[in-house]
Design an enzyme around this catalytic site. Structure first.
Site, PDB file in Angstrom:
ATOM      1  N   TYR A 268     -16.937  22.889 -43.049  1.00  0.00           N
ATOM      2  CA  TYR A 268     -16.662  23.200 -44.452  1.00  0.00           C
ATOM      3  C   TYR A 268     -16.227  24.661 -44.659  1.00  0.00           C
ATOM      4  O   TYR A 268     -15.248  24.944 -45.333  1.00  0.00           O
ATOM      5  CB  TYR A 268     -17.894  22.895 -45.323  1.00  0.00           C
ATOM      6  CG  TYR A 268     -17.770  23.420 -46.715  1.00  0.00           C
ATOM      7  CD1 TYR A 268     -17.050  22.712 -47.675  1.00  0.00           C
ATOM      8  CD2 TYR A 268     -18.309  24.650 -47.082  1.00  0.00           C
ATOM      9  CE1 TYR A 268     -16.898  23.207 -48.947  1.00  0.00           C
ATOM     10  CE2 TYR A 268     -18.154  25.152 -48.353  1.00  0.00           C
ATOM     11  CZ  TYR A 268     -17.451  24.428 -49.288  1.00  0.00           C
ATOM     12  OH  TYR A 268     -17.293  24.940 -50.544  1.00  0.00           O
ATOM     13  N   ASP A 303     -17.681  14.961 -48.738  1.00  0.00           N
ATOM     14  CA  ASP A 303     -17.158  14.719 -50.080  1.00  0.00           C
ATOM     15  C   ASP A 303     -16.019  15.676 -50.416  1.00  0.00           C
ATOM     16  O   ASP A 303     -15.108  15.326 -51.163  1.00  0.00           O
ATOM     17  CB  ASP A 303     -18.274  14.865 -51.115  1.00  0.00           C
ATOM     18  CG  ASP A 303     -19.012  16.195 -50.963  1.00  0.00           C
ATOM     19  OD1 ASP A 303     -19.581  16.423 -49.885  1.00  0.00           O
ATOM     20  OD2 ASP A 303     -19.001  16.988 -51.911  1.00  0.00           O
ATOM     21  N   LYS A 375     -25.897  10.721 -47.590  1.00  0.00           N
ATOM     22  CA  LYS A 375     -25.856  11.318 -48.918  1.00  0.00           C
ATOM     23  C   LYS A 375     -24.618  10.834 -49.666  1.00  0.00           C
ATOM     24  O   LYS A 375     -23.490  11.026 -49.222  1.00  0.00           O
ATOM     25  CB  LYS A 375     -25.824  12.837 -48.801  1.00  0.00           C
ATOM     26  CG  LYS A 375     -25.920  13.523 -50.150  1.00  0.00           C
ATOM     27  CD  LYS A 375     -25.918  15.006 -49.931  1.00  0.00           C
ATOM     28  CE  LYS A 375     -26.015  15.767 -51.234  1.00  0.00           C
ATOM     29  NZ  LYS A 375     -25.663  17.164 -51.021  1.00  0.00           N
TER      30      LYS A 375
END
Lengths: 524, 266
Positions: A268, A303, A375
């Site tokens: 990320y 995500d 998640k």
């Protein structure tokens, strides 16, 4: 639990490819250290506080020491031996005193040899082991409190975000959220904290769209949630971020202060924050070793890919990232039960069969990682400000979550992208979750997709595309793939990005007792 | 001959028609009923007293009659309400004034297409925090792909080449880098405002670019929470963005400014 019958050969191939893509990067991570890893080691050894006399704001003592050691003798030997040698030489009682003397220019750091070196290394190991035993005690205490107050009675666990900028307000909001049904409280960090190369100190009250992550803020929130846990009769978990330039230190502080989950993705920072790739992989490995030791569940950030790329076209990049995150996590010692791999409900709702596609993607993740606490992240990209439509979309998101056996459900807000949630927005969002859980919580028992149906085929297709992409990554090398913009469309060359100058190749005699203790699983 | 869609009757005078168009009320299910729906939370415990309080607030908001159709407690100290009612207010359409943005808001796709068409190369943006300001929050929110307020940063735009120099960049260094990278636009962010540092720094930057590059200087854009967008001339820059500016607004402005206003230069 509903799982898809995936082609076992393809699943095996996917994991093999992920391992082959990750292994050269792991070797690179083992061969380097960073300023942040060294600071994390000293934090375990007990250094706290900041130099408040510095003109442009407080500099944590740990930064002062590591920067000075680097100046005097480089970091290739590790900070532990020079620091503890200086401690003995100057007959100082603590690392904080050493830091003060360093700031006053009284210390000349050197790399000792022979017996002096052995003594310094031993002293460092003793001090760092003390810190790790505190992490161990925090883990034991968590287990005890969970045994006393219990886990949430249902799956998925309900994850809610607070972000006021003021830790005292956060505590009020978090307590209310827990009373209203939240099982996990995440405190969002102040915008841009990931790019600070130091961890701020003390309790903080002024953040930008979030609250600074500091050791004291961690302590305050954990203590408050212990009170609330007692009141609501279930253990409320607390989440923060081990990401950005201080990833290893955040992991250590979380371990010391008994945080329960940490956002911690392998790529990320590289892709979305333009942090140097090598810096990220080195920091990530150390932080995951700490998380493994501390019993912390990591949350990965897949995500995010879907907020920049199309959720249907890029579905396989999520799977690839999950597989890589899994590989890096296993290598660092994390168990499956600690892998909160991420994915999200981000398909354009105007697309025909969008809900079936969401189910396919969610079931693929569930089937590929049956023991991971997945998640499940709510829609953000297609929340338009039409809060009524947003509320419906969140209802479908919640339904997909229970139907596909997701483990951690981040509660969607109908006011996403409009305002920071009102008290009532959170309350309505939780009512949405409660309704779906109550009405359809066990629907997964009755739900088996047709083996050759739309959902099964779509999942299989995404998995094949993921394997294809992993094969390309293995051919190119992961670092080159990142440099070429394979993920999230961002090109991130291995020598570019922020924090690159904080990466140091280890010398032969590199010594970091924290790494040794973590890898040995030792306590002394 | 003007066509009307609202069933003009011959007995309605043109002036009356004009009035009907000038004043409007919310539409529930009948023209002129003025019906609206609002929801809000009051920091008081749930109960008849709370409903009375909601009723009073609704009346003060101009809802008459107001109907509290729903209330429920949020914890012990708060109550949530949904209220329906008819507003007593009229909207005077002649009094509606919209501040027009001088540039249209474009989507990332439109921006990429516009750059491609107008420049036939990437548009180069150099960003920095100048002076002693170490707060990269602003510049990162605009430039990092992570972005701000649900919008991706400028890095996300395929046709923009972004060079983020980070914090504490000196003005000479910024000029040097802008020239080396052939910047089309330079973005500076200033958060610290002690002793008007943000104003002084920005003026110094603008002067340095004027001196070094004259008319061929890049488009200069300053941003920060304490800037007033009307200060551009005074600061010597082309545009100033204040608090809450999103990456999409900046990108749209850059495209507008560089592909229309400064055609001669590109």
């Amino acid at each position: 639990m509903t799982v898809l019958e995936l082609d076992p050969g393809l699943v095996r191939r996917a994991r093999q490819m992920a391992a082959r893509a990750a292994d050269p990067v792991i070797a690179l991570a083992r061969a380097h250290t960073t300023v942040a890893v060294e600071r994390a080691a000293l934090r375990l050894a007990g250094i706290t506080g900041a130099d408040t006399t510095y003109r442009s704001g407080d500099v944590p003592w740990v930064n002062r020491v590591v920067d000075t050691v680097r100046e005097h003798c480089g970091l290739q030997h590790g900070v532990a031996v020079p620091a503890f040698h200086a401690l003995a030489e100057h007959d100082l009682a603590s690392l904080t005193e050493l830091a003060e003397a360093t700031a006053a220019g009284q210390v000349r750091f050197t790399v000792p040899t022979g017996r002096a070196r052995t003594r310094a290394a031993r002293a460092a190991r003793t001090a760092i082991a003390r810190g790790l035993r505190q992490v161990d005690r925090a883990r034991t205490r968590r287990d005890k409190l969970i045994a006393r107050w219990g886990d949430p009675p249902q799956r998925p666990w309900i994850y809610l975000i607070v972000a006021t900028g003021d830790i005292d307000e956060d505590v009020v909001q978090a307590a209310n959220a827990a009373r209203a049904g939240a099982d996990i409280i995440a405190v969002i960090r102040s915008t841009g904290q990931s790019l600070l190369d130091y961890v701020p100190e003390g309790a903080t009250h002024h953040g930008f769209a979030g609250t600074y992550a500091t050791q004291e803020n961690f302590r305050i929130m954990r203590a408050a949630m212990d009170e609330v846990s007692k009141e609501v009769g279930r253990y409320i978990r607390v989440t923060n971020y081990a990401s950005g330039l201080c990833m290893p230190e955040m992991a250590v502080l979380a371990g010391l202060e008994r945080l329960d989950m940490m956002l911690n993705d392998s790529m990320y920072g590289i892709l979305f924050r333009d942090i140097n790739p090598i810096r990220t992989f080195v920091d990530q490995r150390f932080s995951r070793q700490v998380h493994a030791r501390a019993g912390i569940i990591i949350n990965t950030g897949e995500d995010n890919y879907l907020t920049t790329a199309d959720a249907v076209e890029a579905a396989h990049t999520v799977t690839v990232s999950q597989l890589l995150n899994e590989r890096f996590a296993h290598e660092a010692g994390l168990a499956d039960g600690q892998l909160g791999l991420g994915h999200a409900f981000e398909i354009n709702p105007e697309l025909p069969e969008s809900f079936r596609l969401e189910l396919a993607h969610a079931l693929l993740a569930r089937s590929l990682f049956p023991d991971a606490p997945l998640k499940w992240m709510p829609p953000t990209k297609h929340m338009t400000g039409d809060v009524f439509r947003g509320y419906l979309l969140d209802g479908f998101f919640n339904l997909a979550g229970v139907l596909t056996g997701q483990s951690i459900l981040l509660v969607g807000m109908m006011t996403e992208a409009v305002v920071t949630p009102f008290l009532s927005d959170r309350d309505l969002a939780l009512a949405n979750v409660r309704y779906v859980l109550n009405a359809a919580g066990k629907l997964a028992e009755d739900f088996t997709p047709e083996p050759d149906g739309f959902i099964a085929k779509r999942a299989q297709q995404v998995l094949s595309e993921a394997v294809d992409l992993l094969e390309r990554i293995v051919d190119d090398g992961l670092l080159d793939a990142i440099a070429d913009g394979t993920f999230g469309l961002m090109r991130r060359p291995a020598e570019g990005g922020k924090g690159h100058d904080g990466v140091v190749e280890k010398a032969e005699d590199y010594c970091n007792p924290a790494v040794d203790l973590l890898e040995e699983g030792a306590t002394r | 001959m003007t066509m009307t869609l609202d069933g003009d009757r011959p007995d309605v005078t043109p002036a009356a028609r004009e009035n009907r168009r000038r004043y409007v009320r919310p539409y529930g299910d009948t023209t002129g009923d003025g019906m609206v729906q609002v929801s809000f939370t009051l920091p008081i415990p749930h109960g008849p007293h709370a409903e009375g309080a909601a009723q009073q607030l609704a009346a003060k908001m101009g809802l008459d009659p107001a109907l509290v159709v729903h209330s429920h407690p949020i914890g012990t100290d708060f109550t949530f309400f949904v209220v329906y009612g008819s507003v007593t207010h009229l909207v005077d359409l002649d009094e509606v004034h919209v501040v027009e943005r001088e540039y249209p808001l474009l989507t990332p796709g439109e921006i990429n297409a516009a750059v491609k068409k107008a420049l036939r190369r990437k548009l180069v943006v150099v960003g920095a925090c100048i002076g002693t300001d170490a707060h990269t929050v602003g510049i990162d929110a605009i430039l990092n792909i992570k972005g701000f307020a649900g919008e991706k940063g400028l890095e996300y735009y395929r046709e923009l080449k972004v060079v983020n120099l980070g914090a504490q960049v000196s003005v000479p260094e910024l000029v040097k880098r802008a020239r080396a990278d052939k910047a089309d636009a330079v973005l500076v962010s200033q958060v610290v405002t002690q002793r008007d540092a943000h104003i002084l720094n920005t003026r110094e930057m603008a002067a340095a670019f004027r001196e070094a590059m004259g008319e061929r200087r890049p488009l200069l854009v300053a941003g920060g929470p304490r800037f007033d967008p009307r200060m551009a001339d005074e600061l010597g820059v082309d545009r100033v963005f204040g608090r809450g500016t999103t990456p999409g607004e900046v990108a749209s402005y850059l495209v507008h400014a560089l592909t229309t206003q400064r055609k001669a230069l590109v």
